[in-house]
Design a protein around this motif. Structure first.
Motif, mmCIF file in Angstrom:
data_model
loop_
_atom_site.group_PDB
_atom_site.id
_atom_site.type_symbol
_atom_site.label_atom_id
_atom_site.label_comp_id
_atom_site.label_asym_id
_atom_site.label_seq_id
_atom_site.Cartn_x
_atom_site.Cartn_y
_atom_site.Cartn_z
ATOM 1 N N THR A 7 0.840 -1.194 0.000
ATOM 2 C CA THR A 7 0.000 0.000 0.000
ATOM 3 C C THR A 7 0.880 1.250 0.000
ATOM 4 O O THR A 7 2.015 1.228 0.475
ATOM 5 N N LEU A 8 0.321 2.326 -0.533
ATOM 6 C CA LEU A 8 1.021 3.611 -0.557
ATOM 7 C C LEU A 8 0.096 4.683 0.007
ATOM 8 O O LEU A 8 -0.974 4.942 -0.549
ATOM 9 N N ASP A 9 0.495 5.281 1.117
ATOM 10 C CA ASP A 9 -0.244 6.414 1.684
ATOM 11 C C ASP A 9 0.545 7.679 1.416
ATOM 12 O O ASP A 9 1.780 7.680 1.465
ATOM 13 N N LEU A 10 -0.195 8.749 1.165
ATOM 14 C CA LEU A 10 0.441 10.016 0.821
ATOM 15 C C LEU A 10 0.025 11.085 1.821
ATOM 16 O O LEU A 10 -1.111 11.090 2.299
ATOM 17 N N GLY A 11 0.931 11.998 2.127
ATOM 18 C CA GLY A 11 0.618 13.059 3.080
ATOM 19 C C GLY A 11 1.287 14.366 2.693
ATOM 20 O O GLY A 11 2.297 14.378 1.972
ATOM 21 N N MET A 12 0.716 15.454 3.149
ATOM 22 C CA MET A 12 1.261 16.764 2.822
ATOM 23 C C MET A 12 0.807 17.790 3.863
ATOM 24 O O MET A 12 -0.314 17.737 4.348
ATOM 25 N N THR A 13 1.701 18.712 4.170
ATOM 26 C CA THR A 13 1.324 19.887 4.954
ATOM 27 C C THR A 13 1.468 21.100 4.060
ATOM 28 O O THR A 13 2.517 21.284 3.434
ATOM 29 N N SER A 14 0.417 21.904 3.990
ATOM 30 C CA SER A 14 0.435 23.051 3.076
ATOM 31 C C SER A 14 -0.099 24.286 3.777
ATOM 32 O O SER A 14 -0.924 24.191 4.695
ATOM 33 N N ASN A 15 0.360 25.437 3.325
ATOM 34 C CA ASN A 15 -0.209 26.676 3.865
ATOM 35 C C ASN A 15 -1.552 27.010 3.220
ATOM 36 O O ASN A 15 -2.242 27.933 3.646
ATOM 37 N N LEU B 157 -5.419 16.506 -5.520
ATOM 38 C CA LEU B 157 -5.246 16.037 -4.141
ATOM 39 C C LEU B 157 -6.320 15.018 -3.781
ATOM 40 O O LEU B 157 -6.049 13.994 -3.139
ATOM 41 N N ALA B 158 -7.545 15.300 -4.219
ATOM 42 C CA ALA B 158 -8.663 14.402 -3.906
ATOM 43 C C ALA B 158 -8.518 13.077 -4.655
ATOM 44 O O ALA B 158 -8.759 12.002 -4.097
ATOM 45 N N ARG B 159 -8.113 13.177 -5.914
ATOM 46 C CA ARG B 159 -7.961 11.957 -6.724
ATOM 47 C C ARG B 159 -6.894 11.041 -6.114
ATOM 48 O O ARG B 159 -7.064 9.822 -6.067
ATOM 49 N N GLU B 160 -5.822 11.634 -5.634
ATOM 50 C CA GLU B 160 -4.731 10.827 -5.080
ATOM 51 C C GLU B 160 -4.931 10.508 -3.600
ATOM 52 O O GLU B 160 -4.117 9.834 -2.991
ATOM 53 N N ARG B 161 -6.030 11.020 -3.031
ATOM 54 C CA ARG B 161 -6.319 10.754 -1.609
ATOM 55 C C ARG B 161 -5.128 11.130 -0.722
ATOM 56 O O ARG B 161 -4.704 10.347 0.147
ATOM 57 N N ILE B 162 -4.593 12.314 -0.934
ATOM 58 C CA ILE B 162 -3.446 12.775 -0.154
ATOM 59 C C ILE B 162 -3.931 13.318 1.189
ATOM 60 O O ILE B 162 -4.761 14.227 1.230
ATOM 61 N N ASP B 163 -3.426 12.755 2.280
ATOM 62 C CA ASP B 163 -3.736 13.297 3.606
ATOM 63 C C ASP B 163 -3.181 14.711 3.680
ATOM 64 O O ASP B 163 -1.976 14.929 3.562
ATOM 65 N N LEU B 164 -4.060 15.649 3.891
ATOM 66 C CA LEU B 164 -3.665 17.055 3.769
ATOM 67 C C LEU B 164 -3.902 17.800 5.076
ATOM 68 O O LEU B 164 -5.020 17.799 5.607
ATOM 69 N N PHE B 165 -2.865 18.421 5.578
ATOM 70 C CA PHE B 165 -3.006 19.358 6.693
ATOM 71 C C PHE B 165 -2.859 20.766 6.153
ATOM 72 O O PHE B 165 -1.825 21.097 5.554
ATOM 73 N N VAL B 166 -3.882 21.576 6.344
ATOM 74 C CA VAL B 166 -3.825 22.982 5.946
ATOM 75 C C VAL B 166 -3.691 23.825 7.209
ATOM 76 O O VAL B 166 -4.426 23.629 8.177
ATOM 77 N N SER B 167 -2.762 24.752 7.189
ATOM 78 C CA SER B 167 -2.512 25.563 8.386
ATOM 79 C C SER B 167 -3.522 26.698 8.492
ATOM 80 O O SER B 167 -3.561 27.591 7.643
ATOM 81 N N VAL B 168 -4.343 26.621 9.521
ATOM 82 C CA VAL B 168 -5.322 27.685 9.823
ATOM 83 C C VAL B 168 -5.256 27.908 11.336
ATOM 84 O O VAL B 168 -5.555 27.007 12.107
ATOM 85 N N ASP B 169 -4.872 29.093 11.756
ATOM 86 C CA ASP B 169 -4.653 29.316 13.189
ATOM 87 C C ASP B 169 -5.907 29.726 13.938
ATOM 88 O O ASP B 169 -5.893 29.788 15.171
ATOM 89 N N GLY B 170 -6.984 30.035 13.214
ATOM 90 C CA GLY B 170 -8.200 30.513 13.863
ATOM 91 C C GLY B 170 -8.906 31.453 12.913
ATOM 92 O O GLY B 170 -8.670 31.397 11.691
ATOM 93 N N PRO B 171 -9.773 32.303 13.438
ATOM 94 C CA PRO B 171 -10.447 33.275 12.569
ATOM 95 C C PRO B 171 -9.434 34.270 12.008
ATOM 96 O O PRO B 171 -8.271 34.319 12.449
ATOM 97 N N ALA B 172 -9.892 35.068 11.057
ATOM 98 C CA ALA B 172 -8.977 35.968 10.343
ATOM 99 C C ALA B 172 -8.141 36.814 11.295
ATOM 100 O O ALA B 172 -6.922 36.956 11.111
ATOM 101 N N ALA B 173 -8.762 37.342 12.329
ATOM 102 C CA ALA B 173 -8.040 38.252 13.224
ATOM 103 C C ALA B 173 -6.906 37.533 13.954
ATOM 104 O O ALA B 173 -5.897 38.149 14.312
#
Lengths: 45, 469
Positions: free
Chosen positions: B166-174, B186-202
């Motif tokens: 098996t091959l699992d894929l992962g990525m951290t992105s801004n 990303l969806a087609r390859e089922r890449i585990d994706l972490f997107v950096s969001v610190d909270g609301p805009a402020a």
């Protein structure tokens, strides 16, 4: 009772653990993430 | 001394690192077993109570058989996970970033990228190990700046993947480059994706700025929510948020933000990070005073404990901040060990293998560039891995051998290294923080179980919660 003497009646084992964990590497199975700015996450959580 | 007396509410307890047991004790015993008592007196009483064995407890960190087994493992099986830093370039300039220039021993933002040849060499080296499961991670810099290379690497990996593996894929992105075509990929390859969001805009835009100093929240949030709308199953199973909690604290704002967006956060346990403890002038650069430099996570811990005691499901944010500590205590082994053999929390270097842009191999992607363990052309440098583990052993063993926290605490080379040197100062700071935190955790654990004996039952089984199902 002697101030320094200890008695088994004063101690009761509680809250047993359930697994086989020892202090262990907590990172190897982690997904890629923890972006560079989170380098201390394991130090502080 | 392998015992620790503590109290919670009006109850007194003692923890023994020999048995890993917790015992409720009388107030009188609590006083007799207090830290301040002379060690010889403490030891004698602990033995009378069955809290310590007659023999002296010993600690062996990465003894020779463990090092030999570790080397044999990585030599035969290779990494569990290969993380490729595809570029040092980033289109963000987050003010707290490890690569911001604020840190004494970390690289700064650069423009160097990994060549396709180096990336393919790394991939082929990894896939030549006989494994049933491979995990490939893309990291940076911002990995989506190298999308064509990512496409090439995934194609090559699928072509070379051994039958049945098996091959699992992962990525951290801004999350800045999430256009519809990229999202579809990303969806087609089922890449585990972490997107950096610190909270609301402020909150997010305080520190997460583009290279041109633009606010970034609106565009990142738009990308994240488009993933959810366009590929709901992928979003639910493979996408999560990475959240850096930076001072000044804004937990109430973050809580409200999460509660206000259940479609995004429901079922997710965000990945939380705090600012690095590595030597830096970060506080000065951020204009943060000494009393603001940390984030007090106590409100999240209390909320988590209240939910567990009540038998309710805790929310994702409080779980992210609290659960690992209680799981570690709850899952502790009940085996009595007077001669403890331990990794001390150090991984086997190479199991989570990071490849920097120049093709060097490292223990992980969290800033250990001063401790390389090989390169993609020659593979692991086993002599160097051995030397690192021996250095770790020689540093940790004498410092930790008489500590009550020896079976609960964890520290690794990366956390103890200031550049290429293991730092007494970093160790001392980490040790003090760790013991304080573990004593607090033990007290909270006992307080919770005294109110609901089965409150941590759901933690009994180990399962990977990095990506919520």
């Amino acid at each position: 009772m002697n101030e320094a003497a200890v008695s088994a009646e004063e101690i009761e084992t509680v809250f047993a653990g359930t697994g086989d964990d020892e202090a262990a590497d907590k990172c190897s199975s982690e997904c890629v993430g923890g972006s560079a700015n989170t380098a201390a996450m394991h130090a502080t959580m | 001394m392998w015992i620790k007396a503590f109290s919670a509410d009006d109850q007194h307890y003692v923890y023994s690192a020999w048995t890993n047991q917790i015992a409720r004790i009388s107030a009188r015993l609590g006083d007799l077993l207090a830290d301040q008592r002379p060690p010889a007196e403490l030891r004698q009483r602990a033995r009378q109570l069955g809290l310590l064995p007659d023999e002296t407890c010993t600690l062996a960190v990465f003894p020779e058989p463990m090092i030999a087994a570790a080397l044999a493992d990585i030599e035969s099986n290779g990494p569990q996970q290969l993380v490729l830093s595809l570029t040092e370039a980033c289109n963000f300039r987050c003010r707290y970033c490890s690569y911001s220039g604020s840190y004494a021993h970390s690289r700064q933002h650069g423009s160097t990228s990994m060549s396709e040849a180096t990336a393919l060499t790394a991939l082929r080296w990894y896939l030549a190990f006989p494994r049933r499961a491979y995990r490939l991670g893309f990291y940076g810099g911002e990995p989506l700046l190298r999308l064509p290379l990512i496409e090439t690497l995934i194609g090559e990996a699928r072509a070379l993947l051994p039958a049945g593996a098996t091959l699992d894929l992962g990525m951290t992105s801004n999350g800045w480059l999430l256009d519809d075509a990229t999202i579809a990929f990303l969806a087609r390859e089922r890449i585990d994706l972490f997107v950096s969001v610190d909270g609301p805009a402020a909150v997010h835009d305080r520190y997460r700025r583009s290279a041109r100093q633009e606010a970034t929240f609106a565009r990142v949030w738009d990308g994240l929510t488009r993933i959810r709308r366009q590929h709901p199953d992928y979003f639910r199973q493979h996408v999560n948020v990475s959240m850096t909690l930076a001072p000044p604290a804004a937990l109430a704002d973050i809580d409200a933000f999460i509660a206000g967006h259940p479609a995004v956060f429901a079922g997710k346990i965000p990945r939380l990070g705090t600012l690095s403890a590595a030597p830096s002038r970060l506080n000065e650069d951020l204009g943060i005073g000494g009393d603001e430099s940390g984030i007090d996570l106590a409100p999240l811990r209390q909320r988590y404990l209240q939910a567990m005691i009540a038998g309710d499901a805790a929310d994702g944010l409080s779980r992210a901040a609290s659960e690992a500590a209680f799981a570690s205590i709850h899952r502790r082994s009940m085996r009595a060990v007077s001669a403890l053999v331990s990794s001390g929390g150090q991984c086997v270097p190479g199991k989570r293998c990071h490849v920097s842009v120049d093709g060097q191999l490292h223990m992980c992607e969290h800033g250990d560039e001063h401790l390389p363990i090989g390169d993609v052309h020659h593979g692991f440098d086993l002599a160097r891995v051995r030397a690192l583990l021996e250095r770790y052993r020689d540093f940790v063993e004498p410092r930790c051998r008489d500590c009550w926290a020896v079976r609960l605490c964890s520290r690794c080379l990366r956390q103890l290294a200031a550049g290429p040197t293991l730092s007494e100062e970093l160790f001392s700071a980490r040790c003090a923080a760790s013991r304080t935190a573990l004593a607090r955790d033990l007290a909270d654990y006992c307080r919770a179980r005294s109110r609901n004996e089965r409150c941590f039952e759901t933690l009994a089984e180990r399962h990977d919660e990095s990506i919520a199902p």
